[in-house]
Design a protein around this motif. Sequence first.
Motif, PDB file in Angstrom:
ATOM      1  N   VAL A 147     -16.794   9.847 -25.802  1.00  0.00           N
ATOM      2  CA  VAL A 147     -16.116   8.558 -25.745  1.00  0.00           C
ATOM      3  C   VAL A 147     -15.740   8.257 -24.312  1.00  0.00           C
ATOM      4  CG1 VAL A 147     -14.128   7.255 -26.544  1.00  0.00           C
ATOM      5  CG2 VAL A 147     -15.236   8.877 -28.064  1.00  0.00           C
ATOM      6  N   ALA A 148     -16.057   7.060 -23.841  1.00  0.00           N
ATOM      7  CA  ALA A 148     -15.714   6.632 -22.485  1.00  0.00           C
ATOM      8  C   ALA A 148     -14.761   5.442 -22.573  1.00  0.00           C
ATOM      9  CB  ALA A 148     -16.965   6.244 -21.718  1.00  0.00           C
ATOM     10  N   ILE A 149     -13.594   5.565 -21.923  1.00  0.00           N
ATOM     11  CA  ILE A 149     -12.622   4.478 -21.909  1.00  0.00           C
ATOM     12  C   ILE A 149     -12.579   3.938 -20.482  1.00  0.00           C
ATOM     13  CG2 ILE A 149     -10.223   3.828 -22.304  1.00  0.00           C
ATOM     14  CD1 ILE A 149     -10.020   6.238 -24.168  1.00  0.00           C
ATOM     15  N   THR A 150     -12.857   2.639 -20.317  1.00  0.00           N
ATOM     16  CA  THR A 150     -12.863   2.034 -18.988  1.00  0.00           C
ATOM     17  C   THR A 150     -11.579   1.254 -18.773  1.00  0.00           C
ATOM     18  OG1 THR A 150     -14.050   0.120 -19.847  1.00  0.00           O
ATOM     19  CG2 THR A 150     -15.382   1.921 -18.966  1.00  0.00           C
ATOM     20  N   ALA A 151     -11.432   0.689 -17.571  1.00  0.00           N
ATOM     21  CA  ALA A 151     -10.177   0.042 -17.175  1.00  0.00           C
ATOM     22  C   ALA A 151      -9.834  -1.171 -18.028  1.00  0.00           C
ATOM     23  CB  ALA A 151     -10.242  -0.357 -15.706  1.00  0.00           C
ATOM     24  N   GLY A 152     -10.800  -1.915 -18.492  1.00  0.00           N
ATOM     25  CA  GLY A 152     -10.533  -3.106 -19.292  1.00  0.00           C
ATOM     26  C   GLY A 152     -10.354  -2.794 -20.767  1.00  0.00           C
ATOM     27  N   ILE A 153     -10.105  -1.582 -21.095  1.00  0.00           N
ATOM     28  CA  ILE A 153      -9.952  -1.072 -22.455  1.00  0.00           C
ATOM     29  C   ILE A 153     -11.197  -1.398 -23.282  1.00  0.00           C
ATOM     30  CG2 ILE A 153      -8.458  -0.825 -24.457  1.00  0.00           C
ATOM     31  CD1 ILE A 153      -6.152  -1.640 -22.863  1.00  0.00           C
ATOM     32  N   ASP A 154     -12.321  -0.967 -22.765  1.00  0.00           N
ATOM     33  CA  ASP A 154     -13.559  -0.949 -23.524  1.00  0.00           C
ATOM     34  C   ASP A 154     -13.757   0.484 -23.966  1.00  0.00           C
ATOM     35  OD1 ASP A 154     -15.230  -3.210 -21.256  1.00  0.00           O
ATOM     36  OD2 ASP A 154     -14.185  -3.617 -23.128  1.00  0.00           O
ATOM     37  N   ILE A 155     -13.913   0.679 -25.235  1.00  0.00           N
ATOM     38  CA  ILE A 155     -14.122   2.018 -25.766  1.00  0.00           C
ATOM     39  C   ILE A 155     -15.570   2.096 -26.232  1.00  0.00           C
ATOM     40  CG2 ILE A 155     -13.382   3.699 -27.475  1.00  0.00           C
ATOM     41  CD1 ILE A 155     -10.687   2.240 -27.492  1.00  0.00           C
ATOM     42  N   LYS A 156     -16.324   2.976 -25.585  1.00  0.00           N
ATOM     43  CA  LYS A 156     -17.748   3.083 -25.876  1.00  0.00           C
ATOM     44  C   LYS A 156     -18.070   4.486 -26.328  1.00  0.00           C
ATOM     45  CE  LYS A 156     -18.866  -0.194 -22.257  1.00  0.00           C
ATOM     46  NZ  LYS A 156     -19.579  -0.412 -20.995  1.00  0.00           N
ATOM     47  N   VAL A 157     -19.014   4.569 -27.228  1.00  0.00           N
ATOM     48  CA  VAL A 157     -19.536   5.862 -27.652  1.00  0.00           C
ATOM     49  C   VAL A 157     -21.051   5.709 -27.794  1.00  0.00           C
ATOM     50  CG1 VAL A 157     -19.110   5.400 -30.092  1.00  0.00           C
ATOM     51  CG2 VAL A 157     -19.320   7.744 -29.294  1.00  0.00           C
TER      52      VAL A 157
END
Length: 151
Positions: free
Chosen positions: A8-18
């Motif tokens: 899981v990758a959480i970026t600064a704009g609160i995008d949660i990607k898997v």
Amino acid sequence: KQWYQRRVAITAGIDIKVHFPNRKAVACVRTICSHIKNMFTGVQQGYKYKMKSVYAHFPININIINDNTHVEVHNFLGEKFVRRVNLLPGVTCKPTGNKDEIMVEGNDVENVSRSAALIQQSTTVKNKDIRKFLDGVYVSEKTFIQELEES
């Protein structure tokens, strides 16, 4: 908060990607989304748990001390032993004005609920039939400190 999940990758704009999710990764993403939603709700509105003391014969006295961060429970089942509960960081306790009722408030839902659970667990009945001895301090209502205005 820190979350450790390799997929899981959480970026600064609160995008949660898997990428290439399996069941566990999807469950982890949903858990992280719920935690973030609870954090926003806590900062915007705050959490408030109302607790009532319930007793059959011996009245339970609840004292709030040390700048609303410690709770003392006196006269539980007529015992002389004083039960002391240290509330978790960021949690305060206030009387509601009603008899035998207190409020546990804070921004973090986990700390507020754990503090309420610590108060409840301090008044568990030992070595007696719990169906008969229902005395204790129980959560009666879960609300927010302030409601958001609809716009």
